[in-house]
Enzyme design. Structure first.
Site, PDB file in Angstrom:
ATOM      1  NE  ARG A 150      -3.542  -2.247   2.783  1.00  0.00           N
ATOM      2  CZ  ARG A 150      -3.259  -3.409   3.347  1.00  0.00           C
ATOM      3  NH1 ARG A 150      -2.036  -3.616   3.848  1.00  0.00           N
ATOM      4  NH2 ARG A 150      -4.168  -4.370   3.431  1.00  0.00           N
ATOM      5  CE  LYS A 178      -6.580  -1.201   4.812  1.00  0.00           C
ATOM      6  NZ  LYS A 178      -7.899  -1.495   4.188  1.00  0.00           N
ATOM      7  CG  HIS A 180      -4.968   1.271  -4.324  1.00  0.00           C
ATOM      8  ND1 HIS A 180      -4.487   0.765  -3.126  1.00  0.00           N
ATOM      9  CD2 HIS A 180      -5.977   0.439  -4.690  1.00  0.00           C
ATOM     10  CE1 HIS A 180      -5.179  -0.302  -2.787  1.00  0.00           C
ATOM     11  NE2 HIS A 180      -6.084  -0.523  -3.728  1.00  0.00           N
ATOM     12  NE  ARG A 224      -3.176  -3.146  -1.704  1.00  0.00           N
ATOM     13  CZ  ARG A 224      -2.647  -4.000  -0.824  1.00  0.00           C
ATOM     14  NH1 ARG A 224      -1.339  -4.144  -0.760  1.00  0.00           N
ATOM     15  NH2 ARG A 224      -3.401  -4.712  -0.020  1.00  0.00           N
ATOM     16  CG  HIS A 232      -5.947  -8.464   1.024  1.00  0.00           C
ATOM     17  ND1 HIS A 232      -6.308  -7.187   1.392  1.00  0.00           N
ATOM     18  CD2 HIS A 232      -5.683  -8.410  -0.310  1.00  0.00           C
ATOM     19  CE1 HIS A 232      -6.264  -6.399   0.336  1.00  0.00           C
ATOM     20  NE2 HIS A 232      -5.883  -7.105  -0.703  1.00  0.00           N
ATOM     21  CE1 TYR A 291      -6.526  -6.327  -8.263  1.00  0.00           C
ATOM     22  CE2 TYR A 291      -7.296  -7.151  -6.159  1.00  0.00           C
ATOM     23  CZ  TYR A 291      -6.755  -6.135  -6.916  1.00  0.00           C
ATOM     24  OH  TYR A 291      -6.458  -4.936  -6.339  1.00  0.00           O
TER      25      TYR A 291
END
Length: 312
Positions: free
Chosen positions: A155, A179, A251, A254, A277, A286
């Site tokens: 990110r 995150k 982004h 990414r 993730h 995707y």
């Protein structure tokens, strides 16, 4: 009795204690104040005990009627962000036995259109990176940054949060904090690693002002590069390649990294871990994109689709 605003302050402090990102805390603070301002104005509700299902249903209708600064309706994603923040606050209140746990279910999410993520084809990404001028320090920095984004799929916040000590050239890895400050190691590709090493040895010293500054990527004043500068530089460099129906942002690299890996047959669990993730759900777009590639191949190559087949 403590007011809803008091509990909102406690909720935000709880988020900080959990090391939620500043962006997350600021967003939930802003969304929470919007909700509480509306509650007070329309229903004079200031304490948790007076909160009812009909208030929440009315809040959803209120959001659906809102418009942007340009007079356009709020997008479903924007509405769901507001609803998500409110539901999270209600869960916190329920955890303190101030409201019923089922109350948050009164806030239903809006159905979002299942759009495929915008990505740059590899050829165009390669051309964008190749055209970044490396005649000065900032150009070398930008080339190293964007190569690293495309190579690793990290990110933008993880890229800008990197310190010099986080990069291990021996193992060709970088330690990033995602995150919730979750730490993970990501491998760095050969091209990105070479450019990054050149930047560290020959370019960063010219940008450095304070020898104690740990940040990997620096601005002209020798400080950690901020996001708005990264975004501006991406827009500048994207403008050097032929126009595409893709608004290029940090982004985008990414997304493009993830797309190329899946197109190349990468294991989805490996891609999930690389991107940081929690589940495979986030990769669904995707996978759909890959199916679209197959559909285009079928239309281009199958004789029935080309109209080459004999009539039945």
């Amino acid at each position: 009795m403590k007011t809803l605003r008091d509990w909102l302050a406690s909720y935000l402090a709880y988020g900080r204690a959990l090391q939620q990102s500043r962006h997350t805390v600021r967003t939930r603070d802003y969304h929470g104040r919007l909700f509480l301002d509306w509650l007070e104005t329309h229903y004079d509700v200031t304490t948790p005990d007076r909160l009812r299902r009909e208030h929440l249903e009315s809040w959803t209708k209120h959001l659906a009627a809102q418009t942007t600064w340009h007079g356009l309706p709020l997008k479903p994603r924007a509405m769901n962000k507001l609803i998500e923040s409110t539901r999270a606050f209600l869960s916190y209140l329920a955890g303190h036995h101030l409201v019923m746990a089922a109350l948050r279910q009164s806030l239903a999410y809006v159905k979002e259109p299942q759009l495929l993520p915008s990505v740059l084809p590899h050829a165009q990404t390669r051309e964008l990176l190749r055209r970044i001028p490396t005649t000065d320090a900032t150009g070398w920095r930008d080339r190293a940054m964007l190569e690293l984004l495309y190579s690793t799929g990290i990110r933008a916040s993880e890229l800008l949060g990197l310190n010099v000590a986080d990069v291990d050239f021996t193992s060709a890895t970088a330690r990033v904090f995602g995150k919730g400050r979750k730490e993970r190691l990501v491998p760095i590709g050969k091209t990105a690693l070479r450019l990054l090493e050149n930047y560290l040895r020959g370019v960063r010293p010219f940008l450095l002002r304070d020898p104690q500054e740990p940040a990997l990527f620096l601005n002209r004043r020798g400080k950690r590069l901020p996001y708005h500068t990264l975004l501006r530089q991406v827009h500048i460099h994207a403008g050097r390649v032929p126009a595409e129906a893709v608004a290029v942002t940090p982004h985008t690299f990414r997304r493009s990294c993830a797309t190329e890996l899946i197109r190349g047959g990468a294991n989805l669990y490996h891609v999930k871990d690389l991107l940081g993730h929690e589940t495979l759900d986030t990769l669904q777009h995707y996978v759909k994109l890959n199916v679209e590639d197959l559909r285009k191949t079928l239309a281009r190559c199958h004789p029935r689709e080309r109209g080459d087949a004999a009539e039945p």
